[in-house]
Design a protein around this motif. Structure first.
Motif, short mmCIF file in Angstrom:
data_model
loop_
_atom_site.label_atom_id
_atom_site.label_comp_id
_atom_site.label_asym_id
_atom_site.label_seq_id
_atom_site.Cartn_x
_atom_site.Cartn_y
_atom_site.Cartn_z
N ALA A 129 0.83 -1.21 0.00
CA ALA A 129 0.00 0.00 0.00
C ALA A 129 0.86 1.25 0.00
N LYS B 34 2.22 2.01 -3.43
CA LYS B 34 1.20 2.60 -4.31
C LYS B 34 1.03 4.09 -4.03
N LEU C 253 -3.89 7.22 -6.72
CA LEU C 253 -4.93 6.25 -6.37
C LEU C 253 -6.30 6.91 -6.25
N VAL D 61 -7.07 3.94 -0.93
CA VAL D 61 -6.23 2.75 -0.93
C VAL D 61 -6.94 1.66 -0.14
#
Length: 472
Positions: free
Chosen positions: A136, A139, A167, A171
């Motif tokens: 995570a 990202k 994103l 997330v």
């Protein structure tokens, strides 16, 4: 067999400070601008690791004057006034030792900073997974390189802040293995440039109450967030009224999301409440021992998941008296029960020992993730209790403990430590403190002399054996 005198007055002890909230409040104070006081913090090896890393990343901490004979009463924290700062060319060494809480919370918080960090530890820490969290974080803009086992420390973290934009501000993160992934990202989210929504994913959510403690910390430090829930994945989202997140007793994947607004942590004066996890051994001692035990410093309205011990003890037949800030446990005959302990896994070693003294069988379930704690907390209790004559089956998601009390006359049958038998704590503080309960029905037995490493309690409860000497 010892004689239990029910008319004895209780032994009164004070609960240690909450380990979970000590970590979180020190993190909040370190991230704030200005000077904070954080009182009644737990002094333990795990907290030493958290403080050392926060100071290396830009905060300053000074111990408050000692409170009577109890040692340091807290810390004066000068915040880093912004995000954590790592190394430019060489990574900042972040030694978490064996503290999973330090590792997971601070990996997320450091990723919201700037620079290079090397996060490493000792013992089983390099076997404990963190890959779902680092996925995570990557990202959101961090770079992570694992040095040994993929998905586990030690790791090199290159941080340049967390950016929700790629994103679209959202997330997904699971809590199948640890709620600390979710908590760490919530603590870090306020340091970003835009709101970040963290969606609960995965198959199940373990240890949800610990996320409640994180939300309490965010509230106390002035961080704005909103929580949304829904009945199922086909239902519309409903925003919880302010403060109603406190009423959540569990969270279901696909049905919870928390949105954290960017903002500054607020410096101030904070006090850490008593720890229900540390108090669990003391209350269990009141139930299994020769005289009642009164534990002070416990908030009856606490969000701590291990407050569930009250319900567990009562379901097993224990006699308790509760007050606004104290609980008294009385010597009691226990019986077996079926327990889903997914929300309070740290209690499992203690409940396993309690179940050994009970009449009938106790089934502990929904704690498969205990295999990746400081020890394998499913196999370890089964192995050690078997040495004392208790039949324990280690299951895929828990334990089946066959209590000894039903095999004879009440408390006459109980686990026994044959002369010369020592027990292994598996390098686990919670194993050591739970195994201490085995000596309560044998007057004069000092359990710290029957464990291979009694000092491991310093990880979370350094004063444990001093307090225990008053109860044995």
């Amino acid at each position: 067999m010892m004689e239990i005198k029910e008319n004895l007055s209780p032994v009164t002890v004070t609960a240690p400070a909450s380990k979970s909230l000590s970590h979180r409040y020190l993190i909040g104070a370190a991230l704030a601008a200005g000077v904070s006081t954080v009182r009644h913090t737990l002094e333990s090896q795990d907290l030493e690791r958290t403080r050392a890393i926060l100071c290396a990343a830009g905060a300053r901490m000074e111990a408050l004057p000692p409170d009577a004979a109890d040692g340091p009463s807290g810390w004066r924290v000068t915040g880093m006034n912004g995000a954590p700062r790592g190394g430019d060319r060489e990574p900042l060494s972040c030694d978490v030792h064996e503290s999973g809480t330090t590792c997971r919370l601070l990996t997320a918080v450091l990723a919201a900073g700037q620079g290079l960090f090397r996060i490493h530890g000792a013992g089983r820490m390099h076997e404990r997974p963190i890959g779902e969290l680092t996925d995570a974080l990557e990202k959101l803009g961090a770079r992570v390189c694992f040095e040994q086992r993929p998905g586990c420390p030690p790791l090199l973290l290159t941080a340049k802040g967390l950016d929700p934009a790629p994103l679209h501000g959202e997330v997904r993160l699971g809590m199948d293995v640890s709620s600390q992934y979710f908590s760490g990202l919530l603590l870090a989210a306020a340091l970003g440039p835009a709101p970040l929504t963290v969606d609960l994913a995965g198959r199940k959510a373990v240890s949800w109450p610990y996320v409640g403690l994180t939300l309490q910390c965010l509230t106390d430090f002035g961080i704005t967030f909103s929580a949304r829930t829904r009945k199922n994945e086909e239902s519309p989202w409903q925003t919880l009224p302010e403060g109603d997140w406190r009423k959540l007793r569990e969270a279901r994947p696909g049905c919870l999301r928390v949105t954290v607004q960017p903002g500054a942590y607020r410096a101030g004066d904070y006090t850490v409440e008593g720890d229900w996890s540390g108090a669990s051994y003391l209350l269990a001692a009141g139930v299994l021992g020769r005289r009642p035990v009164r534990v002070e410093g416990l908030r009856s309205d606490s969000l701590q998941g291990d407050r569930a011990l009250l319900d567990i003890l009562q379901r097993m037949g224990a006699r308790l008296e509760t007050e606004a800030d104290a609980v008294t446990a009385y010597p009691s005959a226990l019986h077996g029960v079926a327990l889903d302990m997914g929300s309070c896994p740290d209690l499992v070693p203690t409940v396993a020992v309690l179940a050994s003294f009970a009449r009938g069988s106790t089934r502990i379930s929904n704690v498969a993730h205990l295999r990746v704690k400081e020890s394998d907390r499913i196999s370890a209790p089964a192995q050690e209790l078997a040495k004392t004559g208790v039949t324990v089956d280690a299951l895929s998601d828990g334990l089946l403990v066959n209590g000894l009390a039903g095999r004879g006359c009440g408390r006459q049958n109980a686990p026994r430590l044959p002369e010369g038998l020592n027990l292994c704590v598996h390098n686990d503080h919670r194993m050591a403190m739970s195994l201490a309960l085995l000596g309560l029905q044998e007057p004069g037995l000092r359990m710290e002399t029957r464990l291979d490493d009694p000092s491991v309690v310093c990880k979370s409860f350094p004063q444990f054996w001093d307090i225990w000497s008053r109860l044995a």
